[in-house]
Write an enzyme that holds these catalytic residues in place. Sequence first.
Site, PDB file in Angstrom:
ATOM      1  CG  ASP A   1     -17.666  11.508   3.149  1.00  0.00           C
ATOM      2  OD1 ASP A   1     -18.254  12.453   3.721  1.00  0.00           O
ATOM      3  OD2 ASP A   1     -16.518  11.625   2.698  1.00  0.00           O
TER       4      ASP A   1
HETATM    5  C1  NOJ Z   1     -17.323  15.177   3.253  1.00  0.00           C
HETATM    6  C2  NOJ Z   1     -15.917  14.811   3.595  1.00  0.00           C
HETATM    7  O1  NOJ Z   1     -15.401  13.909   2.632  1.00  0.00           O
HETATM    8  C3  NOJ Z   1     -15.739  14.199   4.965  1.00  0.00           C
HETATM    9  O2  NOJ Z   1     -14.378  14.104   5.229  1.00  0.00           O
HETATM   10  C4  NOJ Z   1     -16.459  15.006   5.997  1.00  0.00           C
HETATM   11  O3  NOJ Z   1     -16.285  14.412   7.265  1.00  0.00           O
HETATM   12  C5  NOJ Z   1     -17.932  15.108   5.642  1.00  0.00           C
HETATM   13  N1  NOJ Z   1     -18.065  15.756   4.355  1.00  0.00           N
HETATM   14  C6  NOJ Z   1     -18.730  15.863   6.669  1.00  0.00           C
HETATM   15  O4  NOJ Z   1     -18.439  17.202   6.632  1.00  0.00           O
END
Ligand code: NOJ
Length: 716
Positions: free
Chosen positions: A257
């Site tokens: 993430d």
């Molecule tokens: C943070 C989020 O937790 C995740 O779900 C997402 O895919 C990423 N950012 C990218 O935007």
Amino acid sequence: MSRIETLLSKMSLAEKLGQLTMTAASYAVTGPVIAGDSTQSIRDGTIGNLLNMVGADHVREMQRLALEESRLGIPLLIGFDVIHGHRTLFPIPLAEACSFDPRLWALTARESAKEAAADGLAMTFAPMLDVSRDPRWGRSAEGPGEDPWLGARIAEAKVHGFQGHDLAAPQALAAVAKHFCAYGPVTAGREYASVDISERTLREVHLPPFAAALAAGAAAVMPAFTDLAGVPMTANVALLRGWLREQHGFEGVIVSDYNAIAELMHHGIAADLAQAATLALKAGVDIDMMSDAYRRGLPVALTRGWVSVAEIDGAVRRVLALKERLGLFADPFARGASAEAPEAITARRELARTVAARAIVLLKNDKSVLPLTSVGLRLAVVGPLADASADMRGPWWGAAGPKGHVTVLEGLRGMLGESGVSHARGVDIDGEDTSGMAAALDLCGLADAIVLCVGEAATMSGEAASRAHLGLPGAQREFAEAVFERCKALHKPVIVVLFSGRPLVVPWLVEKADAVLAAWFLGSEAGNAIGDVLLGHVSPSGRTAVTWARAEGQIPIFFGQRPTGRPADPKDHYTSKYLDVPNEPLFPFGFGLTYGKFTHSNLRVPQGGVARTDTLAIRVDVTNAGARAAEDTVFLFTHDKLASVARPVLELKAFGKIGLKPGETGTVTLLLPAAELRFLGLDLSPTFEAGEVEILVGPCADRRQLLVASIQLSSG
Ligand code: NOJ
């Protein structure tokens, strides 16, 4: 030598680490930006993957840089959060879950994939599969609701929908099953907080949707930001290397993430970027999203002897293999090569309207005030969400701008004409200004019915949007109370359209309204779909995929609880209950009214012993005793009454739907593979114990409303 091995043999360390790096193209940023301009790095071959790059022209240009101007010409992998649509928005995932329609779950993913692929994208960071039993957590909006079995069905539908049969097809996206795993039970519902749950709950509740996504062939997995009992998921060897790769044979890509590898330092398990990168790589994380920990940390880790080139190569192989599977080497420009036909876009909007109408959950309809069918109907459409295009999108709006999402006002005016629908905002979604209330209240007297549109703003759920108070924000309660009071005096019905990314805690609102529609966030066609239901063009059929609490103190609240040794008994003080609220929720899982009136009878279960390889056909008759055609949803729960480990009081195992005209009776057949009756024994390994299992069939997870029969599991 294969293409991948040939490339590997030519790659410098910097180029290898580039393939393990994903950098944001400054769009929809959800964390610290540390990458800056990526174009030179793409030329250098030190960035191999991008996120948040939108627009076919931009994508093509970046891809061209990688192919023509970098030394090895490796195509970029470009991903984006296509959560519930890309430009055309479907209902938020929690709302879509309420349609209980696997065909539509897959279809909206397919359409989202087509639209995103037409923009040049090859990967979506979806489906989000976190089971959530705590509506304080804003990300409840993005997921499948509270039930693991339902989550598993949604997982497989979404993976099939996004990926199609051939990942190399120019309309396919690689699905990223996220957030692995157990992100939902963050402490006190607070975003990004620590998680500490039992091994049994992890396996019974939080892993099944991921197992289903893997079985459906998900190309990638994203670990959650959170830790599980002190071990952050980004560095969780037992779950990433163990459960995912070894136990489930997952050979796809694990993408971190946003900034999660660097955050291992904040978690307190890494002293510096080199250690953070080492922990993530060793756990099996292939792509570093936005930490720059692999590029900066792994060279240091190599010199310290913490990681080997072979470990780095393993991750690079998986990334290149995914690029190959996606057809990016064969034709990197296939996605986004041509604009979509206008008819395809129109058809997608129609689908969005159909799904949105099916996601609406009718929570109350006193005296059948709905549908509103009188000729010459005059409506007052009031409240801060009556004409709020941007908010109709809900959290995660992909590449959809704020305009062009049909509001309730627009939808109803389109159907009833300008003069039939008056409007005033009353108050804002948030804030204390009540100066607009009087004008809105004045409209009530001139209308036959009042449509009161209240709830949360789109940004009040989703990532980083936990709330401790789950009522109406700002001055909305004051406004709503004033509308109820005025309309009571005028004998005018008030129909509440409630927008939210979670089940709000609003018993007073439900009590005072004549009708309540849970509209969640329905996407681009919200207003048309709401109009369709209000005016009876569509009979509502949605069922809530989450339990609605009557007080925040009941949270976490969900139907799959285990029995207690002291079941609630009002006559016995020392039993499991609250002193100040009933145990029962405001609305149980599965609840949802229609414009029909359904009764269930004649539950038939197979007689005789059931072997573990059997599939049981369970039948129930459904009668529509109402005055309108409608669609019913029937749920099948089981309860293993006596087992070596206490089983939940209800476990969802199947659901079915049937459309019936007034007075019609039909039969719903629900299939139950006996293998579904296995559970994790005392040693946490799957076991199948002989004995009685209750089969409970009916409209929702309220035992009192379910028909009950028993089957006997035989030991053989
Ligand atoms: C943070 C989020 O937790 C995740 O779900 C997402 O895919 C990423 N950012 C990218 O935007």
